[in-house]
Design a protein around this motif. Sequence first.
Motif, PDB file in Angstrom:
ATOM      1  N   TYR A  41      85.069  41.328  20.651  1.00 52.05           N
ATOM      2  CA  TYR A  41      84.691  39.925  20.827  1.00 52.05           C
ATOM      3  C   TYR A  41      85.360  39.041  19.771  1.00 52.05           C
ATOM      4  O   TYR A  41      85.906  37.973  20.100  1.00 52.05           O
ATOM      5  CB  TYR A  41      83.170  39.790  20.733  1.00 52.05           C
ATOM      6  N   ILE A  42      85.337  39.482  18.523  1.00 52.97           N
ATOM      7  CA  ILE A  42      85.981  38.705  17.447  1.00 52.97           C
ATOM      8  C   ILE A  42      87.482  38.590  17.688  1.00 52.97           C
ATOM      9  O   ILE A  42      88.072  37.514  17.535  1.00 52.97           O
ATOM     10  CB  ILE A  42      85.708  39.377  16.080  1.00 52.97           C
ATOM     11  N   SER A  43      88.112  39.693  18.096  1.00 49.91           N
ATOM     12  CA  SER A  43      89.565  39.699  18.310  1.00 49.91           C
ATOM     13  C   SER A  43      89.977  38.789  19.451  1.00 49.91           C
ATOM     14  O   SER A  43      91.031  38.145  19.398  1.00 49.91           O
ATOM     15  CB  SER A  43      90.042  41.133  18.594  1.00 49.91           C
ATOM     16  N   ILE A  44      89.133  38.724  20.492  1.00 48.30           N
ATOM     17  CA  ILE A  44      89.486  37.940  21.678  1.00 48.30           C
ATOM     18  C   ILE A  44      89.074  36.470  21.528  1.00 48.30           C
ATOM     19  O   ILE A  44      89.876  35.559  21.774  1.00 48.30           O
ATOM     20  CB  ILE A  44      88.820  38.547  22.935  1.00 48.30           C
ATOM     21  N   VAL A  45      87.834  36.226  21.114  1.00 49.43           N
ATOM     22  CA  VAL A  45      87.298  34.864  21.101  1.00 49.43           C
ATOM     23  C   VAL A  45      87.746  34.081  19.873  1.00 49.43           C
ATOM     24  O   VAL A  45      88.137  32.908  19.982  1.00 49.43           O
ATOM     25  CB  VAL A  45      85.752  34.904  21.183  1.00 49.43           C
ATOM     26  N   PHE A  46      87.727  34.688  18.709  1.00 52.06           N
ATOM     27  CA  PHE A  46      88.038  33.964  17.482  1.00 52.06           C
ATOM     28  C   PHE A  46      89.499  34.125  17.050  1.00 52.06           C
ATOM     29  O   PHE A  46      90.170  33.141  16.741  1.00 52.06           O
ATOM     30  CB  PHE A  46      87.106  34.418  16.349  1.00 52.06           C
ATOM     31  N   LEU A  47      89.978  35.351  17.030  1.00 54.99           N
ATOM     32  CA  LEU A  47      91.373  35.576  16.615  1.00 54.99           C
ATOM     33  C   LEU A  47      92.370  35.331  17.740  1.00 54.99           C
ATOM     34  O   LEU A  47      93.563  35.158  17.483  1.00 54.99           O
ATOM     35  CB  LEU A  47      91.524  37.012  16.086  1.00 54.99           C
ATOM     36  N   LYS A  48      91.893  35.355  18.981  1.00 54.19           N
ATOM     37  CA  LYS A  48      92.724  35.078  20.166  1.00 54.19           C
ATOM     38  C   LYS A  48      93.957  35.971  20.216  1.00 54.19           C
ATOM     39  O   LYS A  48      95.078  35.523  20.518  1.00 54.19           O
ATOM     40  CB  LYS A  48      93.127  33.602  20.208  1.00 54.19           C
ATOM     41  N   ILE A  49      93.754  37.252  19.914  1.00 50.01           N
ATOM     42  CA  ILE A  49      94.853  38.221  19.991  1.00 50.01           C
ATOM     43  C   ILE A  49      95.318  38.383  21.433  1.00 50.01           C
ATOM     44  O   ILE A  49      96.522  38.477  21.715  1.00 50.01           O
ATOM     45  CB  ILE A  49      94.403  39.570  19.385  1.00 50.01           C
ATOM     46  N   VAL A  50      94.364  38.426  22.349  1.00 58.83           N
ATOM     47  CA  VAL A  50      94.672  38.430  23.787  1.00 58.83           C
ATOM     48  C   VAL A  50      93.732  37.428  24.450  1.00 58.83           C
ATOM     49  O   VAL A  50      92.653  37.134  23.920  1.00 58.83           O
ATOM     50  CB  VAL A  50      94.483  39.835  24.417  1.00 58.83           C
ATOM     51  N   PRO A  51      94.104  36.892  25.604  1.00 57.47           N
ATOM     52  CA  PRO A  51      93.212  35.934  26.287  1.00 57.47           C
ATOM     53  C   PRO A  51      91.994  36.642  26.872  1.00 57.47           C
ATOM     54  O   PRO A  51      92.058  37.814  27.256  1.00 57.47           O
ATOM     55  CB  PRO A  51      94.107  35.352  27.389  1.00 57.47           C
TER      56      PRO A  51
END
Length: 366
Positions: A56-66
């Motif tokens: 969740y952190i990687s996708i929503v906050f860090l936006k690593i992948v959409p």
Amino acid sequence: MTSKTQALFILSLIALWYASNIGVLLLNKFLLSNYGFRFPIFLTMCHMSACAVLSYISIVFLKIVPLQRIKSRSQFLRIATLSTVFCGSVVGGNISLRYLPVSFNQAVGATTPFFTALFAYFMTLKREAWVTYGALVPVVAGVVIASGLLEFRPKKLGLQSWELGRYSDVLEVLLMPFAVNAFEVISFPGIHCCSSICYVDHESALSWDSVTLVASTLFSSSATAARAFKSVLQGILLSSEGEKLNSMNLLLYMSPIAVVVLLPAALVMEPDVLDVTLTLALKHRFMWLLLLVNSTMAYSANLTNFLVTKHTSALTLQVLGNAKGAVAVVISILLFRNPVTFVGIAGYSMTVMGVVAYGEAKRRYK
């Protein structure tokens, strides 16, 4: 991406997958040997909780992948099935370990590539060349030989103390092959194993009756089949054109469901886990930090597991899973100076040669 660059990328993913799994196992070893923490289902639940939060952190906050939304009810049901099957393989594997000899479980787990090939054919109608299927024979047979199953001669349908002692030198080969996600602490009556450290309680011999033997064998076989089914299903979810998810989004949706399923299993099968964990945490101030690092590394292991599946295949993933046993034994010898038998060396040498033959067959018969 050129074929050479792609091959290098896949090799890097495999190396990271191996490193993540071995890293988790070493931390599990530390948890077992220093704290006596023997709660595999609860530990797996911690791992899946970390997967949910970090995804969740990687996708929503860090936006690593959409962020990808679930597109249909059928897609959600597939994800839920994937989570449930994963949990079933963990619980079933741990139940069988309580009653079956390590060598037998090791040998049954080694047949996962065969189950995977079968599920892949019926679920995707994809058939490999016969030479590729033939290469699976040494991949599986090598682990069976290395596990010591061929030397197993039970007395009165049970393991006596001296028999447990005989297998203590080969328990470390149990590190990886039990599952692609095999980073649980392994603990059952008479034997406690985690990573490359195992010890035998000679006062706790295992005893069977015929019903227990049959039931435990079914649990072991079902857990193996579940791992194979999971690999094929996650391959479909990662590559299906209509409902394809990237690896991080699949982990995001799968993990919370796994936590919900594992929580009651942990409370029923490990009823004292909360009391023991809180006691250990109060006694050892680094306990929570160790669990946090362990779970974070498990996130890396799961994510790279999905990535390897996406860029290779479910069958290749399971073949590589068997090969991880050989890597784990080498690490065990280098780090812990554990003894190794000629049978173990011969078995894993056969597995490695089978993996090489499988890779060559896949290259020639694409």
